[in-house]
Design a protein around this motif. Structure first.
Motif, PDB file in Angstrom:
ATOM      1  N   ARG A   1       0.839  -1.185   0.000  1.00 23.63           N
ATOM      2  CA  ARG A   1       0.000   0.000   0.000  1.00 23.63           C
ATOM      3  C   ARG A   1       0.877   1.239   0.000  1.00 23.63           C
ATOM      4  N   LEU A   2       0.445   2.271  -0.696  1.00 25.00           N
ATOM      5  CA  LEU A   2       1.142   3.563  -0.659  1.00 25.00           C
ATOM      6  C   LEU A   2       0.172   4.616  -0.155  1.00 25.00           C
ATOM      7  N   ALA A   3       0.678   5.520   0.667  1.00 21.50           N
ATOM      8  CA  ALA A   3      -0.145   6.630   1.161  1.00 21.50           C
ATOM      9  C   ALA A   3       0.277   7.890   0.420  1.00 21.50           C
ATOM     10  N   ARG A   4      -0.698   8.564  -0.179  1.00 22.41           N
ATOM     11  CA  ARG A   4      -0.383   9.790  -0.930  1.00 22.41           C
ATOM     12  C   ARG A   4      -1.391  10.875  -0.589  1.00 22.41           C
ATOM     13  N   ASN A   5      -0.919  12.122  -0.632  1.00 23.16           N
ATOM     14  CA  ASN A   5      -1.818  13.247  -0.378  1.00 23.16           C
ATOM     15  C   ASN A   5      -1.623  14.308  -1.454  1.00 23.16           C
ATOM     16  N   LEU A   6      -2.648  15.141  -1.614  1.00 20.47           N
ATOM     17  CA  LEU A   6      -2.582  16.166  -2.654  1.00 20.47           C
ATOM     18  C   LEU A   6      -2.087  17.484  -2.068  1.00 20.47           C
ATOM     19  N   LYS A   7      -1.219  18.124  -2.807  1.00 16.15           N
ATOM     20  CA  LYS A   7      -0.727  19.447  -2.429  1.00 16.15           C
ATOM     21  C   LYS A   7      -1.898  20.425  -2.570  1.00 16.15           C
ATOM     22  N   GLY A   8      -2.053  21.325  -1.578  1.00 17.46           N
ATOM     23  CA  GLY A   8      -3.084  22.342  -1.685  1.00 17.46           C
ATOM     24  C   GLY A   8      -4.452  21.912  -1.203  1.00 17.46           C
ATOM     25  N   TYR A   9      -4.615  20.651  -0.776  1.00 16.79           N
ATOM     26  CA  TYR A   9      -5.892  20.174  -0.207  1.00 16.79           C
ATOM     27  C   TYR A   9      -5.625  19.791   1.244  1.00 16.79           C
ATOM     28  N   PRO A  10      -6.504  20.173   2.187  1.00 20.09           N
ATOM     29  CA  PRO A  10      -6.236  19.839   3.591  1.00 20.09           C
ATOM     30  C   PRO A  10      -6.308  18.319   3.838  1.00 20.09           C
TER      31      PRO A  10
ATOM     32  N   LEU B   1      -0.575   8.120 -11.556  1.00 18.61           N
ATOM     33  CA  LEU B   1      -1.336   9.094 -10.770  1.00 18.61           C
ATOM     34  C   LEU B   1      -0.543  10.383 -10.586  1.00 18.61           C
ATOM     35  N   GLU B   2       0.753  10.227 -10.345  1.00 14.57           N
ATOM     36  CA  GLU B   2       1.599  11.394 -10.102  1.00 14.57           C
ATOM     37  C   GLU B   2       1.642  12.319 -11.320  1.00 14.57           C
ATOM     38  N   GLU B   3       1.461  11.714 -12.509  1.00  8.06           N
ATOM     39  CA  GLU B   3       1.448  12.534 -13.725  1.00  8.06           C
ATOM     40  C   GLU B   3       0.242  13.456 -13.792  1.00  8.06           C
ATOM     41  N   VAL B   4      -0.873  13.044 -13.140  1.00  8.29           N
ATOM     42  CA  VAL B   4      -2.101  13.824 -13.276  1.00  8.29           C
ATOM     43  C   VAL B   4      -2.559  14.484 -11.984  1.00  8.29           C
TER      44      VAL B   4
ATOM     45  N   ALA C   1       1.663  15.783  -2.560  1.00  7.84           N
ATOM     46  CA  ALA C   1       2.387  16.538  -1.530  1.00  7.84           C
ATOM     47  C   ALA C   1       3.697  15.812  -1.247  1.00  7.84           C
ATOM     48  N   PHE C   2       4.814  16.474  -1.544  1.00 11.34           N
ATOM     49  CA  PHE C   2       6.116  15.820  -1.443  1.00 11.34           C
ATOM     50  C   PHE C   2       7.125  16.792  -0.857  1.00 11.34           C
ATOM     51  N   SER C   3       7.939  16.313   0.062  1.00  7.39           N
ATOM     52  CA  SER C   3       8.995  17.153   0.632  1.00  7.39           C
ATOM     53  C   SER C   3      10.330  16.523   0.276  1.00  7.39           C
ATOM     54  N   SER C   4      11.287  17.350  -0.191  1.00  7.46           N
ATOM     55  CA  SER C   4      12.570  16.767  -0.598  1.00  7.46           C
ATOM     56  C   SER C   4      13.304  16.210   0.618  1.00  7.46           C
TER      57      SER C   4
END
Lengths: 354, 354
Positions: free
Chosen positions: B34-43, B151-154, B158-161
């Motif tokens: 499983r991968l957990a992902r969140n969108l930048k700009g959405y709470p 998914l990342e293409e579209v 939210a990603f931090s270096s």
């Protein structure tokens, strides 16, 4: 010299009382009546010397043989039997555990159908027993009374005009008669009604106990109901009273079975079918367990749920799956865990599986 | 408007992961990553308003649909589902219990084989899951990584270096990857070796737990092994490490199964055949019990003792005999006792009995 008998005969037959042919045999397994008798001029077995016991045993045996008291008689002197063979006779309901443990001159005489038997030198010199399938008290009493009369013609019974027949234990004094009915009461057990039955029977001086006599617990919902004293009552009165009581218990048991059948959670049905499944497929079954499974299947047959096993087969399994029977079958001593495995194998064979 | 999907489809199929076709599937039921992902700009969902959740869900759904991220996709908005349907998805291992309880805009997208799925607005905006039969970590990772890239293409992740992918729960930060292997370990359970396994895995920061996630106990000897943190490790390293650990556990389990088979008391064999007997004949079977019986039969199949049931049928029973599946099957709410009866009936039907 007593006759030499082989206990092998017990491996190829079951007693007539296990054929489930008697009245009410859906609930009443068997009716047993026993008489305790002693000989005048011979000391009670509890105080007799080894020599005196031998003398008594020889005397009784010769009289029985000479007068052909029991037709096609089998006769076993306990001294000549192995521990497994003695236990086999206990499991067969032919001798008491007490008798099985003794090493002096003690014996068992019986007819081929295992309906009539005489223990010699148990607590009393003679313990006469008639064992029949289902509820057959009157019939059993006639046979037993006849046996008793024949013996009395050839043996000097110890009798007091005040007390009746003299016995080693005071509770047997009088008629010396003990009636014992083996019942299958799963309905009352599951619905926790047995406590009430116990209390009622105890109040009216009856004894209720597990399958193998005093001090044992009910295994697989099988119980014995017996009268407690035999002094001051005529045999027929005792028989009538116990007959009425057993009929009450039967009615009560039938009513609870019907209630259980209506249970929407299918508790009883589930218990029956699980028992069937485990007997068919289990690889190791203890003797405690098997009594409970056979009990469930017995109900299943009565209720018409199980159609491919008959009550006689079930009764045979009941007897032959006991420890001494299994060991006799394999002609060797088996550990508890080995017995559990051979028990499961025997059951499968009897049920014609694999 | 989201698509309206009927959960009926789940009643006519099982997920590909249950077909018992993967490697080591005698012991490893399934591999899940499983991968957990969140969108930048959405709470984050935990602080989002109802409107914001709806906005996020709509946005994600449209992007997935427009870009055909999942071939022949099924899509379920939790709002449109009954409690039974939600529980069905939990029992199916497609959504978490948490998601099932929410009433705002939460959703599940999945492919027809149930191998690929995306939970929307669970703890994270996106929970990507790949679920495969047996031990297939590398294969699962390839599929999941591919899904993630698409998914990342579209979608703006939210990603931090410094930390990697940002997640709602700190244990998921980093790769956001959680691997979970479902294992069947009856050998280690019966022989009481699981305590050791627990200790060893905990020491090296792995989690081992029962079938339905955190706080649950092992039912029927089924366990999940998962990694605990995902920060500071490359995905391939984590996969390699867990792969090695699972292989150790498999070796250990196989060795104990062999020892059990040699046990002269036939404990294991007896357990297997009793389970078989009860599944064939029981009239009422609880969900706790059935897991234990299915476990025993699974071993019986592996050991070649049981030949008339295959692992896929067993897996189907495992899934379909769960409470929500039974209720969906009968299209009504059933009490626990009614479920136990319908469970027994369903099992008999699946095993082609009566």
């Amino acid at each position: 010299m007593g006759m030499v008998m082989k206990t092998d005969i017990f491996m190829t037959q079951v007693g007539e009382w296990l054929k489930a042919t008697g009245p009410e045999s859906d609930i009443v397994i068997s009716s047993r009546i026993r008489l305790a008798r002693n000989l005048k001029g011979y000391p009670f077995t509890s105080i007799a010397t080894k020599e005196q016991l031998t003398e008594t045993e020889t005397y009784i045996r010769e009289k029985i043989e000479q007068n052909k008291i029991i037709p096609s008689m089998l006769y076993f002197n306990l001294k000549g039997l192995t521990q497994i063979e003695r236990n086999l006779l206990v499991e067969r309901h032919l001798i008491s555990k007490d008798l099985a443990e003794k090493n002096s001159a003690r014996a068992l005489a019986l007819d081929k159908t295992e309906s009539i038997s005489i223990m010699i030198n148990e607590e009393d010199h003679l313990r006469l027993q008639v064992l029949k399938s289902g509820l057959q008290l009157t019939e059993s009493w006639q046979i037993l009374n006849d046996l008793d009369n024949k013996l009395e013609e050839v043996l000097p019974y110890a009798f007091s005009s005040q007390f009746g027949y003299l016995t080693a234990c005071p509770t047997n004094v009088g008629t010396g008669m003990r009636i014992s009915i083996m019942l299958h009461l799963p309905g009352l057990t599951i619905t926790k009604q047995m406590e009430k039955v116990f209390q009622t029977l105890t109040r009216i001086k009856f004894i209720i106990r597990g399958l193998y006599g005093e001090g044992t617990y009910a295994t697989g919902d099988f119980y014995q109901i017996a009268n407690q004293t035999s002094l001051g009552y005529a045999e027929k009165d005792v028989i009538n009273e116990i007959h009425n009581i057993i009929h009450e218990v039967i009615k009560y048991e039938r009513a609870w079975r019907e209630k259980l059948l209506l249970d929407p959670s299918k508790q009883l049905e589930d218990r029956i079918w699980r028992a069937y499944g485990i007997l068919r497929y289990g690889s190791s079954i203890s003797s405690q367990e098997i009594a409970s499974y056979l009990s469930a299947i017995r109900v299943g047959i009565t209720l018409g749920l199980i159609k491919d096993i008959d009550t006689q087969t079930l009764n045979e399994i009941f007897i032959f799956s006991q420890p001494a029977h299994l060991q006799k079958m394999h002609n060797k001593t088996l550990s508890a865990s080995e017995r559990d495995i051979t028990r499961a194998q025997y059951v499968k064979k009897k049920l014609n599986i694999r």
